[in-house]
Design a protein around this motif. Structure first.
Motif, mmCIF file in Angstrom:
data_model
loop_
_atom_site.group_PDB
_atom_site.id
_atom_site.type_symbol
_atom_site.label_atom_id
_atom_site.label_comp_id
_atom_site.label_asym_id
_atom_site.label_seq_id
_atom_site.Cartn_x
_atom_site.Cartn_y
_atom_site.Cartn_z
ATOM 1 N N PRO A 156 0.251 -27.184 2.357
ATOM 2 C CA PRO A 156 1.555 -26.813 1.793
ATOM 3 C C PRO A 156 2.676 -27.099 2.785
ATOM 4 N N LYS A 157 3.895 -27.069 2.281
ATOM 5 C CA LYS A 157 5.052 -27.054 3.176
ATOM 6 C C LYS A 157 5.176 -25.655 3.776
ATOM 7 N N LYS A 158 6.014 -25.533 4.801
ATOM 8 C CA LYS A 158 6.111 -24.247 5.489
ATOM 9 C C LYS A 158 6.874 -23.222 4.645
ATOM 10 N N PRO A 159 6.641 -21.931 4.867
ATOM 11 C CA PRO A 159 7.369 -20.887 4.145
ATOM 12 C C PRO A 159 8.878 -21.010 4.362
ATOM 13 N N ARG A 160 9.628 -20.489 3.395
ATOM 14 C CA ARG A 160 11.091 -20.634 3.433
ATOM 15 C C ARG A 160 11.762 -19.271 3.632
ATOM 16 N N PHE A 220 10.354 -10.681 5.320
ATOM 17 C CA PHE A 220 10.131 -11.315 4.028
ATOM 18 C C PHE A 220 10.250 -12.835 4.174
ATOM 19 N N TRP A 221 9.622 -13.556 3.263
ATOM 20 C CA TRP A 221 9.792 -15.008 3.171
ATOM 21 C C TRP A 221 9.547 -15.449 1.729
ATOM 22 N N LYS A 222 9.853 -16.701 1.476
ATOM 23 C CA LYS A 222 9.629 -17.266 0.149
ATOM 24 C C LYS A 222 8.562 -18.353 0.216
ATOM 25 N N ALA A 223 7.815 -18.455 -0.872
ATOM 26 C CA ALA A 223 6.747 -19.454 -0.928
ATOM 27 C C ALA A 223 7.342 -20.858 -0.916
ATOM 28 N N ARG A 234 1.025 -29.695 -6.933
ATOM 29 C CA ARG A 234 -0.420 -29.787 -7.052
ATOM 30 C C ARG A 234 -1.091 -28.691 -6.222
ATOM 31 N N TRP A 235 -2.382 -28.475 -6.484
ATOM 32 C CA TRP A 235 -3.079 -27.382 -5.817
ATOM 33 C C TRP A 235 -3.097 -27.550 -4.301
ATOM 34 N N GLU A 236 -3.132 -28.789 -3.812
ATOM 35 C CA GLU A 236 -3.143 -28.992 -2.364
ATOM 36 C C GLU A 236 -1.868 -28.480 -1.701
ATOM 37 N N ARG A 237 -0.753 -28.516 -2.457
ATOM 38 C CA ARG A 237 0.544 -28.098 -1.902
ATOM 39 C C ARG A 237 0.895 -26.653 -2.240
ATOM 40 N N GLU A 238 0.073 -26.005 -3.028
ATOM 41 C CA GLU A 238 0.364 -24.627 -3.432
ATOM 42 C C GLU A 238 -0.081 -23.657 -2.343
ATOM 43 N N ALA A 239 0.818 -22.774 -1.951
ATOM 44 C CA ALA A 239 0.487 -21.741 -0.972
ATOM 45 C C ALA A 239 -0.143 -20.549 -1.677
ATOM 46 N N VAL A 240 -1.330 -20.148 -1.220
ATOM 47 C CA VAL A 240 -1.993 -18.977 -1.797
ATOM 48 C C VAL A 240 -2.127 -17.841 -0.784
ATOM 49 N N GLN A 241 -2.007 -18.163 0.501
ATOM 50 C CA GLN A 241 -2.042 -17.149 1.548
ATOM 51 C C GLN A 241 -1.113 -17.567 2.689
ATOM 52 N N TYR A 242 -0.893 -16.615 3.577
ATOM 53 C CA TYR A 242 0.002 -16.868 4.711
ATOM 54 C C TYR A 242 -0.621 -16.277 5.979
ATOM 55 N N VAL A 243 -0.366 -16.943 7.094
ATOM 56 C CA VAL A 243 -0.802 -16.451 8.394
ATOM 57 C C VAL A 243 0.429 -15.982 9.159
ATOM 58 N N VAL A 257 5.229 -17.706 10.710
ATOM 59 C CA VAL A 257 4.503 -17.615 9.450
ATOM 60 C C VAL A 257 4.164 -19.027 8.981
ATOM 61 N N THR A 258 2.915 -19.233 8.631
ATOM 62 C CA THR A 258 2.475 -20.505 8.064
ATOM 63 C C THR A 258 1.861 -20.250 6.694
ATOM 64 N N ALA A 259 1.803 -21.295 5.890
ATOM 65 C CA ALA A 259 1.240 -21.198 4.541
ATOM 66 C C ALA A 259 -0.125 -21.877 4.494
ATOM 67 N N LEU A 260 -1.020 -21.296 3.706
ATOM 68 C CA LEU A 260 -2.362 -21.841 3.510
ATOM 69 C C LEU A 260 -2.568 -22.196 2.052
ATOM 70 N N ASN A 261 -3.232 -23.339 1.796
ATOM 71 C CA ASN A 261 -3.640 -23.617 0.422
ATOM 72 C C ASN A 261 -5.045 -23.060 0.195
ATOM 73 N N ARG A 262 -5.665 -23.416 -0.916
ATOM 74 C CA ARG A 262 -6.963 -22.827 -1.271
ATOM 75 C C ARG A 262 -8.079 -23.196 -0.296
ATOM 76 N N LEU A 263 -7.896 -24.287 0.432
ATOM 77 C CA LEU A 263 -8.880 -24.688 1.432
ATOM 78 C C LEU A 263 -8.528 -24.190 2.828
ATOM 79 N N HIS A 264 -7.470 -23.411 2.923
ATOM 80 C CA HIS A 264 -6.953 -22.931 4.210
ATOM 81 C C HIS A 264 -6.439 -24.061 5.086
#
Length: 492
Positions: free
Chosen positions: A397-401, A415-418, A423-432, A473-480
């Motif tokens: 994904p791209k970085k959180p906003r 707080f942050w925004k997704a 596509r699923w590869e670019r979708e953020a589902v979790q954050y570190v 803060v970083t964003a993770l997709n479904r594969l982390h």
């Protein structure tokens, strides 16, 4: 008292050990032992809630939950009957009605854990099952099964059975937001002396010119594994296919590349050519069941972890660990303590070993020999991302906003925004979330700075003395797969 002091000393010595940023930290939750049978919804949910809470505290980030033990289902299915390991009677729906698989997915995801649905592919009836539901495959089409030592087995030599198991898998993958689908070590049945596998008719019909019966059986299973893998990934590329084979591939006396062991073999006895599957990329992770102790005469743990590390590195390799056996056996080099520390030292030496799966969840929760205490205070004391699976996708994904700290009635919250992603590869589902003190270099490769892995788009900041910290803060997709970092300096 002496043993307790030595154990605490070992724990303190390893507290300073480096933490892995990426590591599969799993636990198996089985139904086939009957632990949930007849409990009812409320008691089963209470039992699982307690286990999940404790496993979360221990650092577990993936649950492998058994949902199909004997061509049955711990979820509503139009293909197979409700499991007797849930309700006590095969085919009887739970009352009050609920869906254990969906409930477990929700519970695991709320705790930042993955949920892998565990199925047994070929077993159609266990030895203790006496009554099958009318819609069970063994009653509907008995010619597709064979009896073996009290079991019923879907015959791997019948091509239609490959299609059937893949249909079951496709149903699960399509309807549920699982992170993985998992098979254990039961392919052809474990051999019983003097009891032949009754597959003469199928061999005569389907041998395809393969002269050796063993080669034919191995080919049957390999064709299924390939079809299963392709079925899952055509539906959802991010759902990981995991297999947990028996701990010995082949003994050295049977193969030049075999391990220096003397036990049952995947290749020769279960007709499971695990290395072929790994080398052809027909699984996304492998968890050999290394349940023995260091120094076992027939299957030494130290020998086997080294063997799998050498030969099975083509896909992420995790080690299946028996918690109880580990703490019941003394370290050969230090008889005053059990084997957890010694096994972990071996683990750290193995370049291709990327994680551990605990057999089994309740035993880990019971914490014999302070096994889970050691994980909490030392080996798994900081959160971990899942190992990379770039062979599926390298995209992130791209970085959180718009990171922004805001004061709330409950204190200061970041707080942050997704990020935007189609596509699923670019979708953020979790954050570190990483925390760095003033003067510390921002380094997201250092796992000791991870303070949270969350599905939320906020993090409650700790109350401090007003010192400046840098939060990343970083964003993770479904594969982390991890995004670039978004940073914010905050006084807290």
């Amino acid at each position: 008292m002496k043993k307790i002091i030595l154990l605490l000393a070992a724990m303190l010595a390893f507290t300073a050990s480096a933490q892995r940023k990426r590591e599969f930290r799993g636990a198996w939750i089985q139904c086939v032992n009957g632990q949930f049978q007849g409990l009812g919804m409320q008691r089963m949910q209470q039992t699982l809630t307690y286990q999940l809470d404790e496993l979360q505290k221990t650092g577990v980030n993936a649950i492998i939950f058994q949902v199909r033990a004997e061509c049955d289902a711990l979820y509503p299915s139009n293909i197979e009957p409700w499991s007797r390991f849930l309700t006590g009677t095969q085919g009887m729906p739970p009352s009050p009605y609920w869906d254990p698989l969906q409930w477990m997915i929700d519970q695991c995801h709320a705790r930042g854990m993955e949920l892998h649905a565990w199925i047994n592919p070929y077993r159609a009836k266990t030895k203790t099952t006496t009554l099958l539901a009318d819609n069970h495959i063994a009653l509907q089409q008995p010619q597709r099964c064979f009896d073996y030592d009290g079991l019923k087995i879907l015959n791997p030599g019948i091509p239609q059975n490959r299609d059937y198991i893949c249909q079951v898998a496709a149903d699960i993958v399509t309807r549920y937001d699982i992170d993985g689908i998992h098979m254990d070590d039961y392919f052809y049945p474990y051999p019983v002396a003097g009891v032949p596998i009754p597959d003469d008719a199928q061999y005569n019909t389907y041998n395809g010119g393969i002269a050796d019966r063993g080669d034919w059986r191995r080919n049957n299973v390999s064709l299924f594994i390939k079809q299963f893998y392709e079925t899952v990934h055509q539906l959802k590329p991010w759902v990981k296919v995991g297999i947990s084979p028996f701990g010995i591939y082949r003994n050295k006396r049977n193969s030049p590349i075999g391990s220096n062991t003397n036990g049952l073999q995947n290749y020769d006895d279960l007709y499971a050519d695990v290395l072929l599957w790994i080398n052809n990329g027909w699984m996304d992770y492998c968890v050999p069941q290394l349940y023995w102790e260091i120094g076992h005469k027939a299957a030494d743990y130290a020998t086997l972890i080294g063997w799998w590390n050498q030969y099975a590195g083509g896909r992420p390799l995790y080690i299946g660990e028996d918690v109880e056996r580990t703490v019941k056996n003394a370290d050969p080099r230090n008889p005053n303590q059990h084997q957890q520390t010694a096994k972990h030292q071996l683990y750290e030496q193995m370049q291709n070993v990327k994680g551990t799966v605990l057999w089994y969840a309740k035993m880990a929760v019971d914490n014999p020999g302070n096994y889970s205490t050691m994980l909490r205070q030392s080996y798994w004391r900081t959160p971990a991302l899942q190992p990379e699976a770039t062979f599926i996708s390298k995209k992130a994904p791209k970085k959180p906003r718009k990171l922004k700290p805001i004061w709330t009635p409950d204190g200061q919250v970041l707080f942050w925004k997704a990020p935007k992603g189609r596509r699923w590869e670019r979708e953020a589902v979790q954050y570190v979330v990483y925390q760095f003190k003033k003067g510390e270099k921002v380094n997201t490769d250092d796992a000791s700075h991870i303070v949270a892995i969350t599905r939320n788009t906020f993090y409650r900041l700790p109350q401090g003395n007003g010192e400046k910290h840098t939060y990343v803060v970083t964003a993770l997709n479904r594969l982390h797969n991890e995004s670039k970092a978004a940073k914010k300096k905050v006084k807290c």
